[in-house]
Design an enzyme around this catalytic site. Sequence first.
Site, short mmCIF file in Angstrom:
data_model
loop_
_atom_site.label_atom_id
_atom_site.label_comp_id
_atom_site.label_asym_id
_atom_site.label_seq_id
_atom_site.Cartn_x
_atom_site.Cartn_y
_atom_site.Cartn_z
N ARG A 77 -22.40 -16.73 -6.06
CA ARG A 77 -21.05 -17.18 -6.39
C ARG A 77 -20.35 -16.09 -7.18
NH1 ARG A 77 -19.35 -20.38 -11.28
NH2 ARG A 77 -17.21 -21.00 -10.85
N HIS A 121 -11.08 -17.51 -11.63
CA HIS A 121 -11.97 -17.60 -12.80
C HIS A 121 -11.26 -16.92 -13.98
CE1 HIS A 121 -16.46 -18.03 -13.99
NE2 HIS A 121 -15.83 -17.68 -15.08
N GLU A 166 -13.67 -24.03 -14.18
CA GLU A 166 -13.48 -24.58 -15.52
C GLU A 166 -12.02 -24.57 -15.98
OE1 GLU A 166 -16.15 -22.76 -18.31
OE2 GLU A 166 -17.92 -23.37 -17.20
N ASN A 293 -20.83 -27.09 -13.99
CA ASN A 293 -21.31 -26.09 -14.95
C ASN A 293 -21.78 -26.83 -16.20
OD1 ASN A 293 -20.37 -24.20 -13.17
ND2 ASN A 293 -18.88 -23.28 -14.57
N TYR A 295 -24.05 -26.25 -19.95
CA TYR A 295 -24.79 -25.40 -20.88
C TYR A 295 -25.44 -26.19 -22.02
CZ TYR A 295 -22.85 -21.44 -18.45
OH TYR A 295 -22.54 -20.54 -17.47
N GLU A 352 -23.08 -23.18 -12.39
CA GLU A 352 -23.48 -22.36 -13.54
C GLU A 352 -24.41 -23.18 -14.42
OE1 GLU A 352 -20.36 -20.65 -16.01
OE2 GLU A 352 -19.18 -20.16 -14.23
C1 FCB Z 1 -18.68 -20.54 -18.65
C2 FCB Z 1 -17.88 -19.54 -17.86
C3 FCB Z 1 -18.62 -18.28 -17.55
C4 FCB Z 1 -19.49 -17.84 -18.68
C5 FCB Z 1 -20.36 -18.96 -19.18
C6 FCB Z 1 -21.30 -18.59 -20.29
O1 FCB Z 1 -17.83 -21.32 -19.42
O2 FCB Z 1 -17.44 -20.11 -16.66
O3 FCB Z 1 -17.68 -17.31 -17.18
O4 FCB Z 1 -18.73 -17.29 -19.68
O5 FCB Z 1 -19.56 -20.02 -19.59
#
Ligand code: FCB
Length: 446
Positions: A77, A121, A166, A293, A295, A352
């Site tokens: 991607r 992006h 995002e 995405n 984290y 992500e």
């Molecule tokens: C996300 C973004 C990506 C990167 C990661 C850590 O929010 O999409 O570009 O910065 O975090």
Amino acid sequence: MPKYEFPKGFTWGSATSSYQIEGAAKQDGRTDSIWDRFCQTPGNVLNSDNGDVSIDHYNKYKEDVALMKELGHAAYRFSVSWSRVLPDGVGKVNEKGLQFYSDLVDELISAGIEPFITIYHWDLPQILQEKGGWQNPDSVMWFEEYSKVLFEKFGDRVKFWCTLNEPYCAAFLGYYLGVHAPGYRDLGGAILASYHLMLAHGASVRLFRKMNIPGEIGITLNFTPSYPLTDSKEDKLASTYIDGYDVRWFADAVFKGTFPQDLLELFKERGVTLPDFSELNKAAEKLDFLGVNFYNSYTYRYNENSWPFYAEIVNQAVPKTDIGWPIHSEAFEELFVRLKDEYNAPKMYITENGCAYNDVMNENGEVLDYSRINYLSRHLKAVHSAIQKGVDIRGYLAWSLFDNFEWAHGYFQRFGIVFCDYDTLKRTPKQSAYWLREVIKNNGLD
Ligand code: FCB
């Protein structure tokens, strides 16, 4: 057979974005994006870093695709730099810029790697920012025109498309918190930008359908689930408001064509000027897939002095990555179940997921990033478990293939599974990249 086996045909790969890796900021007719400009203001980015050179992927893409192949990736991607393709934002196409992506797509396909294009992006052409950027209603049209250029050029070869990456960050980090380009600090203005981003997304999807592009289109949303510190009514309220902001704002828009009512009421109560959202239903076009995405999550307590959400993050004594983000893979699994149950989300790709650690290379030239392997392993098990519960998840794209320009954190935070020496630009797969290669080979892990 691995203990956690993934469904047949599960797609494995990695992700990057244009401004974070390409460099070549002035090459072949590219003009400034809002990120080039943002980096020029001292104080915006750690160490005054910028993406002028980054890891020079623009000139090293062949080597990079060969590395993906060597690491067993079946998908990649990446995003397109709008100002490389349309240096004036709209109008005349820069053939050289477009050719770069065309060559990249061909290189990927001949390596047996499926390209996933992200149209946007975060690197809006600066020239469009000067016209108001995403606060200008014309941004919907600009984005549609830009999408059309890409659909026409790549529609025959690229099967997977994400309109936006995002929009939460583009709107709220960029226009409200001011920590991302264009660096504004106005909540009402950010909400307006979020509205236009949603209309732009909808317009792009409609165009894709109208042009009969023989692929699939979706959007990538980021989700940061929130949890109340206690069961008190107050903590729950604070956490629910944050949920409206960090989870429901864009999911509601994309799947229901509305923004969350509780937040609209809160914003009114807080004196935020809200635009007229009368066309928001146009954002709810049927999608082929949702890009997720993820984290981390956060825990919140009520704080009546905290504006506007009455919510304060609780710094809990839990394991965190080096960027300070709590590790909470259970939230990942819960999120999937919720997206299925609450939103009836279509099939999903993890577009992500990953972590930042201060990796160093040892004297043998290895990067032994066991913490990253641990993070990836926990999160893959969470994905596996969600699939067992009936959630339709089709692929996992690790963030990120390379260490790269991590926005306001500059080059200090390393998210890659491939280490990059920023002086020599030499790429060295970390231990996690070899570990992931095994996972991919076995279509699962133990
Ligand atoms: C996300 C973004 C990506 C990167 C990661 C850590 O929010 O999409 O570009 O910065 O975090």
